[in-house]
Design an enzyme around this catalytic site. Structure first.
Site, mmCIF file in Angstrom:
data_model
loop_
_atom_site.group_PDB
_atom_site.id
_atom_site.type_symbol
_atom_site.label_atom_id
_atom_site.label_comp_id
_atom_site.label_asym_id
_atom_site.label_seq_id
_atom_site.Cartn_x
_atom_site.Cartn_y
_atom_site.Cartn_z
ATOM 1 N N CYS A 52 14.142 -3.243 4.785
ATOM 2 C CA CYS A 52 13.789 -1.922 4.256
ATOM 3 C C CYS A 52 14.986 -1.258 3.597
ATOM 4 O O CYS A 52 16.105 -1.329 4.105
ATOM 5 C CB CYS A 52 13.280 -1.014 5.373
ATOM 6 S SG CYS A 52 11.696 -1.519 6.065
ATOM 7 N N CYS A 66 19.263 -4.466 8.997
ATOM 8 C CA CYS A 66 18.249 -5.446 8.601
ATOM 9 C C CYS A 66 18.116 -5.434 7.084
ATOM 10 O O CYS A 66 18.239 -4.402 6.439
ATOM 11 C CB CYS A 66 16.920 -5.096 9.252
ATOM 12 S SG CYS A 66 15.524 -6.030 8.627
ATOM 13 N N CYS A 94 8.815 -4.756 14.083
ATOM 14 C CA CYS A 94 9.044 -4.345 12.700
ATOM 15 C C CYS A 94 7.911 -3.432 12.255
ATOM 16 O O CYS A 94 6.733 -3.763 12.412
ATOM 17 C CB CYS A 94 9.125 -5.562 11.795
ATOM 18 S SG CYS A 94 9.231 -5.147 10.041
ATOM 19 N N CYS A 138 13.517 3.537 12.407
ATOM 20 C CA CYS A 138 13.715 2.145 12.851
ATOM 21 C C CYS A 138 15.169 1.991 13.284
ATOM 22 O O CYS A 138 16.082 2.302 12.498
ATOM 23 C CB CYS A 138 13.381 1.174 11.732
ATOM 24 S SG CYS A 138 13.729 -0.558 12.158
ATOM 25 N N CYS A 162 6.358 -7.705 -11.068
ATOM 26 C CA CYS A 162 7.006 -7.227 -9.849
ATOM 27 C C CYS A 162 8.469 -6.875 -10.096
ATOM 28 O O CYS A 162 9.215 -6.637 -9.148
ATOM 29 C CB CYS A 162 6.895 -8.269 -8.734
ATOM 30 S SG CYS A 162 7.647 -9.862 -9.160
ATOM 31 N N TYR A 166 -0.170 -17.853 -15.117
ATOM 32 C CA TYR A 166 0.443 -17.669 -13.794
ATOM 33 C C TYR A 166 -0.635 -17.176 -12.828
ATOM 34 O O TYR A 166 -0.437 -16.210 -12.070
ATOM 35 C CB TYR A 166 1.592 -16.656 -13.833
ATOM 36 C CG TYR A 166 2.631 -16.881 -14.905
ATOM 37 C CD1 TYR A 166 3.711 -17.745 -14.700
ATOM 38 C CD2 TYR A 166 2.554 -16.201 -16.121
ATOM 39 C CE1 TYR A 166 4.676 -17.927 -15.688
ATOM 40 C CE2 TYR A 166 3.508 -16.377 -17.110
ATOM 41 C CZ TYR A 166 4.563 -17.237 -16.889
ATOM 42 O OH TYR A 166 5.519 -17.406 -17.864
ATOM 43 N N GLN A 193 -1.178 -12.017 -1.643
ATOM 44 C CA GLN A 193 -0.499 -10.732 -1.586
ATOM 45 C C GLN A 193 -0.424 -10.243 -0.143
ATOM 46 O O GLN A 193 -1.424 -10.249 0.578
ATOM 47 C CB GLN A 193 -1.235 -9.708 -2.449
ATOM 48 C CG GLN A 193 -1.168 -9.983 -3.937
ATOM 49 C CD GLN A 193 0.206 -9.684 -4.529
ATOM 50 O OE1 GLN A 193 1.073 -9.108 -3.873
ATOM 51 N NE2 GLN A 193 0.407 -10.073 -5.768
ATOM 52 N N ASP A 209 0.782 -12.762 -15.043
ATOM 53 C CA ASP A 209 1.332 -12.271 -13.774
ATOM 54 C C ASP A 209 2.508 -13.162 -13.395
ATOM 55 O O ASP A 209 2.437 -13.954 -12.448
ATOM 56 C CB ASP A 209 0.257 -12.276 -12.689
ATOM 57 C CG ASP A 209 0.745 -11.657 -11.372
ATOM 58 O OD1 ASP A 209 1.850 -11.089 -11.363
ATOM 59 O OD2 ASP A 209 0.011 -11.748 -10.376
#
Length: 453
Positions: free
Chosen positions: A82, A79, A160, A73, A409, A313, A284, A382
């Site tokens: 990533c 950016c 992208c 990329c 996460c 959650y 998601q 969650d």
């Protein structure tokens, strides 16, 4: 000798930190360097020196490590999206496995090894939602892209690699049509201009697209020509929405939506749970990866016909609803009213009569349920990135379920919360990492905890 700013030194990279930087050592001092791989020998320039560590930028790769690859990329270095386009996917997965193991050991002080990480079914083009900020170029032209890390400077990017090519093409064409109709990009400094963001999401089920113009004003220029041209070129567009956001804020979406074409929502499904997705809906972004993630959660929870399942959650209710038919009763809790409305609607579509969704904060609802003598057999959590927190976890412990399944996460807050539950009488049986966001530093986990006999 101590390091000084602008010093040029060779450095061997021995690890990757959870924020995506390579870690090398110079005279025992840790040096953090972005865009490096384990095994690299790099020439770096010191950019910041602290007492215990330093930061540097890579100047030249003297000897590449085995996990390094050519970046694919042109804007990945500037950016903010990533972190790992310079790594092979195998090296990226190894790094993320290490993030989880390190957090469990260092933060949670837990003697548990995570299972091998589950890779994403797709390494690229996996996102079903994109929010492109819009900015003015040197000649006033409309540019779409992403914010550079730690800034609101837009880095132009028309393709992208994390987004489906269709969404990228629609965004590029929409920007060109808006520019042709005389629209100006919104300027945060002067609070002038019209176009703030282009927001798109795609149904995994149908392939249909929702296109949303986020504007400082209430109307698109061109008297309908922009919408007509887009619909003619892209038959995949099922609905077009205008979101009005006049506030000087970092929040992307305003509260007011106006449907310009179609129903304003997309139909979709996840884990066989029907979903209706609008502009403000949470879902998601890697649907195929989420199927893996939630599949682990269902396998670990394994509710039986005589058992009560509590889903804290719960969001739009996908995790709980995906296993509600196997349980005696499902209670779902979330603080976002539209999410609870969506969960109730999904339960009705699925013909489930054993569900009860409550709109409340998780800590308060869990405490009230505990005080009412509710004794769920299985509790699924969650939480957001900040974790569940002590109040919610103490209420969970008071209800004394046989099994707890935690989806996270953030390995750091996960390790903290697991340590609290372990102190409260639960064994951490399984920690399963899942890569839901390839090429980024993020990693998800699903954990099974069981109550000590």
């Amino acid at each position: 000798m101590p390091l000084v700013k602008n010093q040029l030194i060779p450095l061997s990279i021995g690890a990757i930190s959870s924020d995506g930087n390579g870690i090398g050592r110079h005279d025992g001092q840790a040096v953090f360097v972005p865009a490096t791989a384990v095994g690299d020998t790099v020439q770096v320039r010191i950019t910041k020196v602290q007492k215990q560590y330093a930061y540097a930028r890579p100047e030249e790769v003297l000897q590449p490590g085995p996990g390094r690859r050519e970046e694919d990329c042109p804007v990945s270095r500037v950016c903010g999206g990533c972190n790992f386009r310079h790594l092979t996917y195998e090296a990226e997965l190894c790094a993320k496995q290490g993030f989880v193991a390190d957090a469990l050991r260092r933060i949670g002080h837990l003697d548990v090894s995570p299972r091998p990480i589950c890779p994403s079914p797709q390494e690229d083009r996996y996102r079903n939602k994109v929010q492109y900020p819009v900015a003015a170029g040197q000649n006033g032209e409309l540019l779409t892209g992403f914010y550079a890390a730690h800034s609101h400077r837009v880095v132009p990017c028309q393709d992208c690699l994390l987004q489906p090519q269709l969404l990228n093409r629609i965004a590029a064409r929409a920007a060109a049509l808006l520019q042709g109709a005389g629209a100006a990009a919104y300027n945060e400094a002067t609070q002038t201009g019209l176009v703030r963001h282009l927001y798109l999401r795609q149904s995994t089920q149908s392939g249909g697209v929702l296109l949303c113009f986020v504007l400082a004003g209430r109307a698109l220029p061109g008297g309908g020509t922009v919408e007509t041209a887009l619909l003619q070129k892209f038959p995949e567009i099922e609905t077009i929405v205008l979101n009005h956001n006049p506030k000087n804020t970092n929040v992307v979406l305003g509260r007011e939506n106006r449907v310009l074409y179609g129903k304003g929502t997309l139909n979709d499904s996840l884990c066989s749970v029907p979903l209706k997705l609008g502009v403000h809906s949470f879902a998601q972004v890697n649907a195929a990866g989420a199927e893996k993630l939630f599949g682990f959660a269902a396998a670990f929870a394994a509710p039986q016909k005589h058992e009560v399942l509590l889903d804290l959650y719960c969001g739009t209710g996908v995790i709980g609803l995906s296993m509600a038919a196997s349980a005696k009763r499902l209670i779902g809790v979330d603080i976002v009213p539209p999410a609870i409305e969506s969960a109730r609607e999904s339960a009705q579509k699925m013909g489930l009569s054993n569900t009860n969704f409550l709109c409340a904060d998780a800590a308060g609802a869990a405490a009230r349920l505990a005080a009412q003598g509710e004794k769920p057999d299985v509790i699924v959590l969650d939480p957001p990135r900040k974790g569940a927190g002590a109040a919610t976890l103490q209420a969970v412990l008071a209800m004394a379920p046989q099994r707890i399944v935690m989806v996270s996460c953030n390995p750091a807050t996960l390790a903290r919360d697991l340590a609290i539950l372990a102190t409260g009488g639960y064994a951490v049986d399984i920690v399963q990492p899942v890569d839901l966001f390839p090429r980024t530093k993020h990693v998800e986990c699903v954990c099974l905890l069981t109550k000590h006999a």
